[in-house]
Structure formats: C-alpha cells, structure tokens
Design an enzyme around this catalytic site. Structure first.
Site, PDB file in Angstrom:
ATOM      1  N   LYS A 184       0.709  -1.036   0.283  1.00  0.00           N
ATOM      2  CA  LYS A 184      -0.522  -0.522  -0.207  1.00  0.00           C
ATOM      3  C   LYS A 184       0.996   1.075  -0.004  1.00  0.00           C
ATOM      4  O   LYS A 184       1.507   1.434   0.398  1.00  0.00           O
ATOM      5  CB  LYS A 184      -0.806  -0.071   0.534  1.00  0.00           C
ATOM      6  CG  LYS A 184      -0.442   0.529   2.323  1.00  0.00           C
ATOM      7  CD  LYS A 184      -0.155   1.188   3.218  1.00  0.00           C
ATOM      8  CE  LYS A 184      -1.336   2.513   3.139  1.00  0.00           C
ATOM      9  NZ  LYS A 184      -1.286   3.384   3.568  1.00  0.00           N
ATOM     10  N   THR A 195       5.649   4.982   3.695  1.00  0.00           N
ATOM     11  CA  THR A 195       3.910   5.029   4.085  1.00  0.00           C
ATOM     12  C   THR A 195       3.572   3.887   3.396  1.00  0.00           C
ATOM     13  O   THR A 195       2.704   4.518   2.192  1.00  0.00           O
ATOM     14  CB  THR A 195       3.731   5.943   4.040  1.00  0.00           C
ATOM     15  OG1 THR A 195       3.614   7.101   5.339  1.00  0.00           O
ATOM     16  CG2 THR A 195       2.494   5.735   4.936  1.00  0.00           C
ATOM     17  N   ASN A 403      -4.213  16.310   0.590  1.00  0.00           N
ATOM     18  CA  ASN A 403      -3.161  16.884   1.923  1.00  0.00           C
ATOM     19  C   ASN A 403      -3.648  17.720   2.914  1.00  0.00           C
ATOM     20  O   ASN A 403      -3.280  18.441   3.863  1.00  0.00           O
ATOM     21  CB  ASN A 403      -1.464  16.732   1.116  1.00  0.00           C
ATOM     22  CG  ASN A 403      -1.792  15.151   1.099  1.00  0.00           C
ATOM     23  OD1 ASN A 403      -1.239  14.295   2.386  1.00  0.00           O
ATOM     24  ND2 ASN A 403      -1.014  14.559   0.050  1.00  0.00           N
ATOM     25  N   THR A 408      -9.841  15.549   8.102  1.00  0.00           N
ATOM     26  CA  THR A 408     -11.193  15.721   7.947  1.00  0.00           C
ATOM     27  C   THR A 408     -12.199  15.045   6.928  1.00  0.00           C
ATOM     28  O   THR A 408     -12.189  14.650   5.791  1.00  0.00           O
ATOM     29  CB  THR A 408     -11.228  16.932   7.900  1.00  0.00           C
ATOM     30  OG1 THR A 408     -10.864  17.888   7.275  1.00  0.00           O
ATOM     31  CG2 THR A 408     -10.944  17.641   9.423  1.00  0.00           C
TER      32      THR A 408
END
Lengths: 408, 408
Positions: A184, A195, A403, A408
């Site tokens: 991923k 990441t 980003n 949110t």
C-alpha cells in the site's frame, strides 16, 4: 536483458498464491466507511521471516513489536495489519495496544505470540479504539481464505486508489516456486521506506538470514527508490515470509537457480514500488528517472532521487511542460560529482540536452509525450558507470486537496 | 531582546536610501507584458563588495562573471540584473552574453568592467535575445534615480506578487548609517540560496573582507533558512555593496558599534527572507518553524529545514489541519539526534504534544489559528541548547497551477 525469462508473472496472483498461505480482511470500524480496515496473512507453518523498517526516529509501536517477534527465531506465521490509524507517537499505551493485538491474534490462531507480527497505517498520534480492534481480531481467523489475497489488499489501503499485488513463479530445482507481494501507498512516500507497507510471500525453502539479505538488496533498488512527497513515515515496513512448502530443495545464494529466484523477488518489489509511485496521492502518471554514466552507483541513486523528488519537475510533468531546466537544476543540487559540460537529457526518446547544450526539439511532440501515463526521464552524466532508476509521480491539485484535509 | 533597539526601520526605505546609490529599471522585452525586466543599482564610488552564490553545480553564466568582477579588487560600482531569462545552461554563448552585458553597462556608465556585476533570473536553457537586452542597457543609465529603488525592485520580479525591500538605520560613531536590501523569490526556493536574488546596500565604510564575513554569517540564519519547494536554483545570489559615504569611521568587528551594524544587517536579511517565503509561489501564509532544545545548532537547523520543507506539513497548513503527526514525522526523518520520549510541539500557543505524548487540544481553536496569515510551529527537543528558525509557506493549488505551466 534475459531477466524476464527467469520468471513468469502469474495471472491474478496474490500473496496467497505461494503454497501454505491464507489471507483475509474485514471492517472493524477504524475507517469511517465500510471499507476493510483489518487484515492478516497466515501461513500453515512457521515461515522464515525478514523485514526492513522505517529509518524515521519515531518508529511506530507495531514495528517495535514485529521486530521483537522476528528476533526470537527469525520466523513469523501471521502478519496482522490495520489501516486508518498508525498507532504512532502513542507512547506506552500504543505499545501495549500493539502487544494486545499480537496476543489476541496469536490466541485466535493458536500460535506462540512471537510468531505474530503487527503493523498499522493511518493517522499518527491517536490511540487505537481497542474495543473495535479486538472485536475485529476475534472474527479475523474465520475470514482467512486460500483466495483471500484480494480481501487482504483492500484492508491495507488508506488513500490508495488501486490494490497493489503481484505473483511470479520461478523454476527452482525442477519445482515451481512462487514469489508474491502486496503493498500500500500512497502519501508520505519517500526513499528509505515510504508510508508504505509491503508484504512478500513465497513458498521457497530459504533461511531467514538469506531472505533478509535478499530483501535488503532488492529494497535498495525498488522500495527505496520511490518518492511521492519526500516524507518518510513512522510506520513503513516490508515483511517477507517464506513457507518452504513449494519444494525444490533448500535455496541459498549457492543454489544454481538462485539468480532466477533473486530476479523474481526483485521484480515483485519493483512492480509494487512502481504501483505505489503511480498511485501516489493525486497522481495522474508514473515518472521514471533513469540516471546513467554517473561517477558511482551511489551518486546515480542520489541524483535520480533528487530529480524524482523535485516539486518543480513533478509539477512540470503534470502540466506536460518540457521544462528540462528544472531537471538539470535538480541534477546540479544533488550534491554529487557532475561534469557540467557533459550532461545529456532525454524525455522518452526526445533529446532536449546534449553535452549540456540545449537541443532544438519539437515542443508539441514533447508536450504530447508528457501528457502520457508514463514519463521516462533519462539523464546521462557521461562520467562513469554508475546507474540507478527512481520512480515517482506528478504533483497535482489533487495532491494538495487530499493533504490539506487528510484528517477531516 | 534589546536587538530591535540597535536599529530603526526607515519608512519607505529602499536600496537607494544609503548615501551614494541610485537605481532604476525599464522594460526591454524579456517579459511578455510591459513589466520591467532590466534594472541596475549604481554607486557614486567603487563600493566594497561581497557575495554569496548558489551551491548548484550548474551555476549560471552571470554568476561566474560577477565572481570574476568581485575577485579583481573586492569592489563593485554597479549591479545589472535582468528577469525573464536565467541565462543558465546556455554554454559558451551564455557566458559571452553575460560578459557583453557587463561590458555594455560599464561603457554606458564610464566604469571599468570589473566594477560591474551581472545577474539574471527566469527560464533556464534559453539564450538571451541580446538585441533587446543591449538596447535596454543603452537606455538604463538614463533611468537611474536617487529614488529608483522601487523601479529596480519591479525589474527583478518573476512570479513574485509583491516587491521586497527594506532599509534600517543604525548609529555608527555618532553618524546615521543605512543598511538596505531588495530581493526577489519566489519559486525554486530552498536553503543554500533559493531562486532568489538579494541586493544589499549600505553607506557604511567597511572593507569587503569584513562585509563578506558578515554576509556569510547572516545568510546562514536568514536566506539559507527559507524554503518554498526544496529546489535550489542555478542563479541564486546575494550581493552586498558598501559605499562608505555615510561617515562614522571605518567599521570592523572591533568597532564599538559593530553589534548594532551586524544586528541591522541581519534584520535586513531576515526581513527579506521572510518576505520571500511569504510570497512563495501560490502561498497563502508564512510558516515559521522554531526548533529549540536540540543537540546542536546544526541539528536544530537541519530539523527546522526538514519540517518547513515537508509537503505534508505545508499542505496541512494550507488546509488549516492541526495534523501534528506530520510535524513529528518530519522531525524524526531529519537524520539528527532525537530523544523520542521528550519532544514538545506547539502550534502558536496551542500545545499539541508534550514529552512526546499527544495533548488534548481544542481542534476548532487550532484550525482558527492555522487559518491565519502566520503559522508558528515550535518544536522543543528538550535535549540541549541548539536552536534555529526556518521560514516557508503553505503548499496550495496555486503552486501547482503556476508550476504546471511556467513557460507557457
């Protein structure tokens, strides 16, 4: 090359294609939608294990726990993963939670705890809602299937748009051996692990020390050569597990079929690395930077990484603007030996700079090329034999949108 | 602090405020609009000169020519600048063109060639249209005025939105001495000089060696601590010129008023550096990263630069998202000594991490703070006395738009 002939890609292959592996995923409630957010890969036997981990000083709790597990006897029988929460910068409680996750899956599968690894991806600095996680882990063993590679792949995604998996087969001592992987991305992606989580499985019979060596070598030229945004995450890791159930005898660097295995292993890594780069947050295309003729391989790598990491180069590729000045500026600031009089640059097969002199080229054809799904940038320093390839993606409005409001 | 009291900001001051300087600008045709694209600062006498130059291996032709000029006797009497074309990666012809520009202005002003410096900013890799440039240089001496600082400032802009200039005055040996500066950004901005031109003028009487030392020191903590996009340009330079016409006696580090001069000089640099960061391509706000308690000053600088350079931190600031996990991830990947148990992070006065543990904070108040024009990020490593400040800006849609089609 001939490398391709050493292995064959298995259609629709996944991490469960190698003998002895099952996998699965489910939704436990970490993601706001009903997408899978918990998964595992489980082997029928203790698998020889190897791992590479982020160099970020703030290594997340699950990485510590996984390293502890592997350290005991170099084996793993299950890898547990959650997405939606990184369990990073969560202090003592975070470590306790990672250990609890390991203990719960070990219990559910009837394994020793040190045969289970744990990894997490998602938001940093928030404690895991352990009620949801534990409930999910309890159900997970029932979700494991021989064709569960796809479910597992879904469970590890965060902002990824596409699943990333592959399997190749190689001939080892007359037997068919599989090497598979799932990964991923897709933000906070940078050399020295992104990441990025990578899970490699194989049914080869190989000791963990040899597997670790191979993983280190292939990671240097695959996962460590991609960048999306220059940010190295706290949670990156690639884990390799070898069940040994495929036959063909003990595999080591002295085995005559080792080159085939190593080529297949590297291909799995490169394929996943490119998939991650192509699926970088907001990306519309894959960019490949090939540096040749550098003073050394280390110099070539540093230059390739600097070019692929340049926001200006990335923006220009998004805008299909053949602004090679940004490429040479990036070459020049990489801190590596450069002869400023001998640099060639090509965009695909369009030469734009020769011996550091601008070449008149067809701007329209260049723009057309840059509008494609793959942009290949070639830099020849004409100094030595160092060469390296790095992969990345363009910088787009969508990257900023994603980003600007990730949480949110 | 007390530093502020050592100097006073001169209202509407510019590079021509120090005694002996005139400046001007005009449109010669390098920019497509009628905006000024050619300018100069000229001193009544040969001025003590100092310069810092890009570390990019592909240093542009005019920088080489300027360094040759300064090398002769450490003096400059005129600085010529064009915008719209960087004259970088233009080979032998580019160097010839830069020399021609120098010769033409020297002739127009009746100066020795080595008293003239040249600098350029704009697109890389295109030859200057020397017909237009030469015609402009011929007219330039007639455009120089004692109040021409504003015109000069306009002539150096590329994608900048605002002019950047300042003048301070200090008391040296009973006389009022001025220190002024003008600068341009605003893309390809990164530590070790940005695509950034800085012009400092003063009427202090100082030797070029002392001026160079002061310029080096103050650049390290001002111009070299800003980043917009991590890309170091081929054309960056900061030039300082001291006319010596302000009186107050010879100034050197032993002079009792040296601290005041140094403080004023540094303030001019910091002001311009912050203006450049705030006016970064597409920026909506200035971000200031203060790192304290680091193992060393070098570590503090590296960490501050890594945080300010993080695309994820920059995007989060644009989106007013108090995603401190990205800040700590950047701290952790800076390659510097970090105690992972002792880090504090504040956004303005809002504490979000204490001793590496998340602090419950008012998300709405944090979002409100991040929506402001200035975001101050404080990182305390609680390890030592190293401290540093870096400046940058948010990453926005507009940055991508500007850079996707810079040349078109």
């Amino acid at each position: 090359m001939g490398m391709k002939e050493l292995f064959t890609v298995v259609p629709d292959g996944s991490v469960t294609s190698p003998k002895g592996f099952r996998a699965g995923g489910l939704h436990c409630g970490l993601k706001k939608t009903t997408r899978f957010d918990l998964g595992a890969i489980v082997c029928d036997v203790p698998a020889a294990a190897a791992g590479v981990y982020t160099l970020n000083a703030f290594q997340a709790a699950p990485l510590k726990v996984t390293q502890e597990s592997v350290a005991v006897e170099g084996k793993l029988q299950a890898m547990l993963v959650n997405s939606g929460n990184a369990n990073a910068c969560t202090g003592k409680q975070g470590e306790d939670d990672a250990r609890t996750m390991r203990a719960e899956l070990a219990k559910g599968l009837g394994l020793a705890e040190h045969l289970v690894g744990v990894t997490s991806t998602g938001v940093i600095g928030e404690l895991l809602p352990m009620g949801k996680v534990s409930a999910g882990i309890e159900q997970l063993p029932g979700q494991l299937k021989a064709d569960g590679g796809d479910d597992f792949c879904q469970a590890i995604l965060t902002t990824d748009l596409v699943k990333k998996m592959i399997c190749v087969r190689v001939n080892i001592g007359g037997e068919t051996i599989h090497i598979a992987g799932a990964a991923k991305g897709s933000g906070m992606i940078h050399p020295n692990m992104a990441t990025m989580l990578g899970f490699l499985t194989t049914d080869a019979d190989i000791d963990s020390a040899d597997l670790q060596k191979l993983l280190n070598e292939s990671t240097d030229s695959t996962f460590n050569m991609i960048t999306v945004d220059g940010d190295t995450s706290t949670n990156d890791m690639v884990i390799a597990m070898a069940s040994g159930l495929g036959g063909g005898g003990k595999l080591n660097p002295q085995h005559p079929d080792w080159p085939a295995f190593a080529a297949g292993f590297r291909h799995v890594g490169e394929y996943l690395a490119k998939m991650i780069a192509r699926d970088g947050e907001g990306a519309t295309k894959l960019i490949e930077v090939n540096v040749v003729g550098a003073d050394s391989e280390a110099a070539a790598r540093a230059i390739a990484k600097t070019v692929i990491g340049s926001s200006l180069v990335k923006s220009a590729c998004f805008g299909a603007d053949a602004n090679w000045g940004r490429i040479i500026a990036a070459v020049g600031r990489a801190g590596q030996p450069v002869n400023t009089e001998t640099v060639d640059i090509r965009l695909g097969d369009i030469s734009v700079l020769e011996q550091s002199r601008p070449v008149k080229f067809d701007e329209e054809r260049a723009a057309e090329y840059l509008k494609g799904e793959l942009v290949e940038i070639y830099v020849n320093l004409n100094m030595g034999n160092g060469r390296a390839t790095a992969w990345g993606c363009d910088l787009t409005y969508e990257y900023v949108r994603i980003n600007a409001a990730y949480r949110t």
